[in-house]
Design a protein around this motif. Structure first.
Motif, PDB file in Angstrom:
ATOM      1  N   LYS A  67       0.694  -1.303   0.037  1.00 44.56           N
ATOM      2  CA  LYS A  67      -0.110  -0.605   0.010  1.00 44.56           C
ATOM      3  C   LYS A  67       1.085   1.196  -0.061  1.00 44.56           C
ATOM      4  O   LYS A  67       1.466   0.997   0.672  1.00 44.56           O
ATOM      5  CB  LYS A  67      -1.241  -0.133   1.089  1.00 44.56           C
ATOM      6  N   LEU A  68       0.451   1.993  -0.701  1.00 52.78           N
ATOM      7  CA  LEU A  68       1.479   3.344  -1.140  1.00 52.78           C
ATOM      8  C   LEU A  68       0.523   5.031  -0.666  1.00 52.78           C
ATOM      9  O   LEU A  68      -0.995   5.187  -0.566  1.00 52.78           O
ATOM     10  CB  LEU A  68       2.026   3.529  -2.633  1.00 52.78           C
ATOM     11  N   GLU A  69       1.331   5.542  -0.042  1.00 55.38           N
ATOM     12  CA  GLU A  69       0.935   6.364   0.322  1.00 55.38           C
ATOM     13  C   GLU A  69       1.402   8.188   0.126  1.00 55.38           C
ATOM     14  O   GLU A  69       3.021   7.826  -0.454  1.00 55.38           O
ATOM     15  CB  GLU A  69       0.171   6.283   2.131  1.00 55.38           C
ATOM     16  N   GLY A  70       0.438   9.325  -0.584  1.00 55.79           N
ATOM     17  CA  GLY A  70       1.718   9.973  -1.147  1.00 55.79           C
ATOM     18  C   GLY A  70       1.587  11.514   0.794  1.00 55.79           C
ATOM     19  O   GLY A  70       1.196  11.420   1.375  1.00 55.79           O
ATOM     20  N   ARG A  71       2.491  11.998   0.797  1.00 53.66           N
ATOM     21  CA  ARG A  71       3.225  12.668   2.428  1.00 53.66           C
ATOM     22  C   ARG A  71       4.519  13.279   2.039  1.00 53.66           C
ATOM     23  O   ARG A  71       5.309  13.727   1.735  1.00 53.66           O
ATOM     24  CB  ARG A  71       3.633  12.237   3.432  1.00 53.66           C
ATOM     25  N   GLY A  72       3.672  14.624   1.916  1.00 52.36           N
ATOM     26  CA  GLY A  72       4.179  16.084   1.792  1.00 52.36           C
ATOM     27  C   GLY A  72       5.173  15.671   0.466  1.00 52.36           C
ATOM     28  O   GLY A  72       6.579  16.214   0.412  1.00 52.36           O
ATOM     29  N   GLY A  73       4.350  15.014  -0.720  1.00 58.45           N
ATOM     30  CA  GLY A  73       5.916  15.369  -2.143  1.00 58.45           C
ATOM     31  C   GLY A  73       5.646  14.233  -2.101  1.00 58.45           C
ATOM     32  O   GLY A  73       6.795  14.133  -3.380  1.00 58.45           O
ATOM     33  N   ASP A  74       6.213  13.498  -1.589  1.00 55.89           N
ATOM     34  CA  ASP A  74       6.877  11.775  -1.362  1.00 55.89           C
ATOM     35  C   ASP A  74       6.074  10.571  -1.059  1.00 55.89           C
ATOM     36  O   ASP A  74       5.052  10.499  -0.498  1.00 55.89           O
ATOM     37  CB  ASP A  74       8.263  11.637   0.073  1.00 55.89           C
ATOM     38  N   VAL A  75       6.684   9.480  -2.391  1.00 55.60           N
ATOM     39  CA  VAL A  75       5.782   8.516  -1.759  1.00 55.60           C
ATOM     40  C   VAL A  75       6.470   7.485  -1.027  1.00 55.60           C
ATOM     41  O   VAL A  75       7.278   7.492  -0.581  1.00 55.60           O
ATOM     42  CB  VAL A  75       6.063   7.745  -3.154  1.00 55.60           C
ATOM     43  N   TRP A  76       5.463   7.034  -0.178  1.00 58.49           N
ATOM     44  CA  TRP A  76       5.737   6.065   1.135  1.00 58.49           C
ATOM     45  C   TRP A  76       5.041   4.816   0.670  1.00 58.49           C
ATOM     46  O   TRP A  76       4.023   4.801   0.297  1.00 58.49           O
ATOM     47  CB  TRP A  76       5.591   6.418   2.626  1.00 58.49           C
ATOM     48  N   ALA A  77       5.606   3.737   1.218  1.00 60.00           N
ATOM     49  CA  ALA A  77       5.420   2.228   1.131  1.00 60.00           C
ATOM     50  C   ALA A  77       5.197   2.638   2.433  1.00 60.00           C
ATOM     51  O   ALA A  77       5.491   2.460   3.799  1.00 60.00           O
ATOM     52  CB  ALA A  77       6.037   1.344   0.678  1.00 60.00           C
ATOM     53  N   VAL A  78       3.704   2.138   3.159  1.00 59.75           N
ATOM     54  CA  VAL A  78       2.965   1.957   4.296  1.00 59.75           C
ATOM     55  C   VAL A  78       2.569   0.956   4.882  1.00 59.75           C
ATOM     56  O   VAL A  78       1.762   0.568   6.359  1.00 59.75           O
ATOM     57  CB  VAL A  78       1.822   3.114   4.630  1.00 59.75           C
ATOM     58  N   GLY A  79       2.453  -0.219   4.566  1.00 60.06           N
ATOM     59  CA  GLY A  79       2.077  -1.418   4.739  1.00 60.06           C
ATOM     60  C   GLY A  79       1.531  -2.504   3.712  1.00 60.06           C
ATOM     61  O   GLY A  79       1.300  -2.500   2.736  1.00 60.06           O
ATOM     62  N   TRP A  80       1.306  -4.077   3.695  1.00 57.46           N
ATOM     63  CA  TRP A  80       0.649  -4.687   3.030  1.00 57.46           C
ATOM     64  C   TRP A  80      -0.821  -4.358   2.635  1.00 57.46           C
ATOM     65  O   TRP A  80      -1.652  -4.146   2.931  1.00 57.46           O
ATOM     66  CB  TRP A  80       0.367  -6.094   3.703  1.00 57.46           C
ATOM     67  N   LYS A  81      -0.512  -4.674   1.160  1.00 53.53           N
ATOM     68  CA  LYS A  81      -2.449  -4.113   0.755  1.00 53.53           C
ATOM     69  C   LYS A  81      -3.001  -5.098   2.254  1.00 53.53           C
ATOM     70  O   LYS A  81      -4.649  -4.541   1.956  1.00 53.53           O
ATOM     71  CB  LYS A  81      -3.024  -4.071  -0.849  1.00 53.53           C
ATOM     72  N   ASP A  82      -3.212  -6.537   1.603  1.00 53.91           N
ATOM     73  CA  ASP A  82      -3.355  -7.579   2.158  1.00 53.91           C
ATOM     74  C   ASP A  82      -3.345  -8.388   2.866  1.00 53.91           C
ATOM     75  O   ASP A  82      -2.185  -9.191   2.490  1.00 53.91           O
ATOM     76  CB  ASP A  82      -4.272  -8.159   1.218  1.00 53.91           C
ATOM     77  N   ILE A  83      -2.655  -8.086   5.146  1.00 56.18           N
ATOM     78  CA  ILE A  83      -1.641  -8.577   5.359  1.00 56.18           C
ATOM     79  C   ILE A  83      -2.316 -10.981   4.844  1.00 56.18           C
ATOM     80  O   ILE A  83      -1.227 -10.875   5.467  1.00 56.18           O
ATOM     81  CB  ILE A  83      -2.002  -8.245   6.532  1.00 56.18           C
ATOM     82  N   ASN A  84      -3.981 -10.723   5.703  1.00 54.59           N
ATOM     83  CA  ASN A  84      -4.546 -11.878   5.302  1.00 54.59           C
ATOM     84  C   ASN A  84      -3.321 -13.065   4.347  1.00 54.59           C
ATOM     85  O   ASN A  84      -3.585 -13.594   4.308  1.00 54.59           O
ATOM     86  CB  ASN A  84      -5.538 -11.630   5.312  1.00 54.59           C
ATOM     87  N   TYR A  85      -3.306 -11.767   3.410  1.00 58.99           N
ATOM     88  CA  TYR A  85      -3.193 -12.603   2.110  1.00 58.99           C
ATOM     89  C   TYR A  85      -0.998 -12.926   2.351  1.00 58.99           C
ATOM     90  O   TYR A  85      -0.871 -13.971   1.929  1.00 58.99           O
ATOM     91  CB  TYR A  85      -3.393 -11.912   0.943  1.00 58.99           C
ATOM     92  N   VAL A  86      -0.583 -12.027   2.672  1.00 62.18           N
ATOM     93  CA  VAL A  86       0.506 -12.482   3.292  1.00 62.18           C
ATOM     94  C   VAL A  86       0.825 -13.516   3.460  1.00 62.18           C
ATOM     95  O   VAL A  86       1.590 -14.565   3.660  1.00 62.18           O
ATOM     96  CB  VAL A  86       1.601 -10.984   3.467  1.00 62.18           C
ATOM     97  N   LYS A  87       0.283 -14.009   4.870  1.00 60.40           N
ATOM     98  CA  LYS A  87       0.313 -14.455   5.961  1.00 60.40           C
ATOM     99  C   LYS A  87      -0.193 -15.934   4.953  1.00 60.40           C
ATOM    100  O   LYS A  87       0.262 -16.698   5.805  1.00 60.40           O
ATOM    101  CB  LYS A  87      -0.899 -14.164   7.183  1.00 60.40           C
ATOM    102  N   SER A  88      -1.195 -15.898   4.191  1.00 57.19           N
ATOM    103  CA  SER A  88      -1.242 -17.158   3.995  1.00 57.19           C
ATOM    104  C   SER A  88      -0.369 -17.811   2.571  1.00 57.19           C
ATOM    105  O   SER A  88      -0.190 -18.519   2.184  1.00 57.19           O
ATOM    106  CB  SER A  88      -2.455 -17.375   2.806  1.00 57.19           C
ATOM    107  N   LEU A  89       0.593 -17.157   2.586  1.00 58.66           N
ATOM    108  CA  LEU A  89       1.766 -17.269   0.943  1.00 58.66           C
ATOM    109  C   LEU A  89       2.881 -18.410   2.160  1.00 58.66           C
ATOM    110  O   LEU A  89       3.544 -18.145   2.694  1.00 58.66           O
ATOM    111  CB  LEU A  89       1.468 -16.190   0.856  1.00 58.66           C
ATOM    112  N   ASP A  90       3.263 -19.294   1.146  1.00 56.89           N
ATOM    113  CA  ASP A  90       4.121 -20.348   2.053  1.00 56.89           C
ATOM    114  C   ASP A  90       5.267 -20.192   1.984  1.00 56.89           C
ATOM    115  O   ASP A  90       5.793 -20.059   3.060  1.00 56.89           O
ATOM    116  CB  ASP A  90       4.122 -22.111   1.271  1.00 56.89           C
ATOM    117  N   VAL A  91       6.074 -19.376   1.354  1.00 56.28           N
ATOM    118  CA  VAL A  91       7.223 -18.811   1.167  1.00 56.28           C
ATOM    119  C   VAL A  91       7.635 -17.468   2.598  1.00 56.28           C
ATOM    120  O   VAL A  91       8.328 -17.467   3.132  1.00 56.28           O
ATOM    121  CB  VAL A  91       7.764 -18.354  -0.020  1.00 56.28           C
ATOM    122  N   TYR A  92       6.776 -17.131   2.244  1.00 53.72           N
ATOM    123  CA  TYR A  92       6.657 -16.001   3.574  1.00 53.72           C
ATOM    124  C   TYR A  92       6.802 -16.171   4.497  1.00 53.72           C
ATOM    125  O   TYR A  92       6.812 -15.766   5.973  1.00 53.72           O
ATOM    126  CB  TYR A  92       5.403 -14.669   3.573  1.00 53.72           C
TER     127      TYR A  92
END
Ligand code: FES
Length: 203
Positions: free
Chosen positions: A172-197
């Motif tokens: 998930k991305l967010e614009g803050r003061g003219g910068d692009v920030w990575a702020v978190g997983w779009k769907d943490i439950n999807y990430v948790k379901s991935l074996d490798v992760y």
């Protein structure tokens, strides 16, 4: 008026005291870090402090841009990829898990205050955990070099070839003061379901 003469010995003494003062002044922030109870410091080389991460200034981006960055949303430092397209992209759906399919596109754009064509995915292959960084702007395909896994970035990072069992997860991305920030997983439950992760201790 008679100027007070400073002996050669005093010149050396004052210079030494000055040097000590400068050293103490410069070391103050470091010394404070040592005495401040902060379990995250010092970080091992190459590690990123957990939390939101500033990626780049919006003014540095142009359509067609692809850049990589490091981030850490909790337990491990990972590499992310950021793309800027001059077209609308398809985002990943929520509430899906590994096994649902190799195409989970068709979701909403949940990024905040950034241009429509910006999208970001984690560069940790869902097959065996290599880093898919080979980007072809002509085809829009990201390739994992280990076993030729192919991800279609404009279409929710759908797997369009090779052995990866699922798309790499969206960030998930967010614009803050003219910068692009990575702020978190779009769907943490999807990430948790991935074996490798899970196996690599990412979540
Ligand atoms: S680790 Fe990426 S395709 Fe096998």
């Amino acid at each position: 008026m008679i100027a007070k003469k400073i002996s050669r010995r005093n010149v050396v003494k004052y210079a030494a005291l000055g040097a000590v003062g400068v050293t103490i002044f410069n070391s103050a922030p470091i010394a404070l870090e040592f005495i401040t109870p902060n379990p995250e410091w010092p970080l091992p080389p190459g590690q990123v402090r957990p939390g939101a991460t500033r990626i780049v200034s919006l003014s540095e981006l142009f359509p067609g841009a692809f850049i990589t960055y490091k981030f850490n949303f909790g337990r491990a430092t990972l590499i992310g990829g950021l793309w800027f397209f001059d077209e609308k992209v398809s985002h990943q759906r929520r509430d899906v898990v590994q096994g649902v399919g190799r195409d989970i596109s068709g979701g909403h754009n949940e990024n905040i205050d950034v241009p429509e064509g910006l999208v970001s995915y984690c560069l940790l292959c869902t097959h065996l955990g290599c880093i898919p960084k080979k980007w072809n702007p002509q085809t829009g395909i990201l390739t994992c070099p280990c076993h030729n896994g192919l991800y279609d970035i404009v279409n929710g990072a759908a797997v369009v070839g090779g052995p990866p069992p699922a798309p790499i997860p969206e960030i998930k991305l967010e614009g803050r003061g003219g910068d692009v920030w990575a702020v978190g997983w779009k769907d943490i439950n999807y990430v948790k379901s991935l074996d490798v992760y899970r196996n690599k201790g990412v979540v």
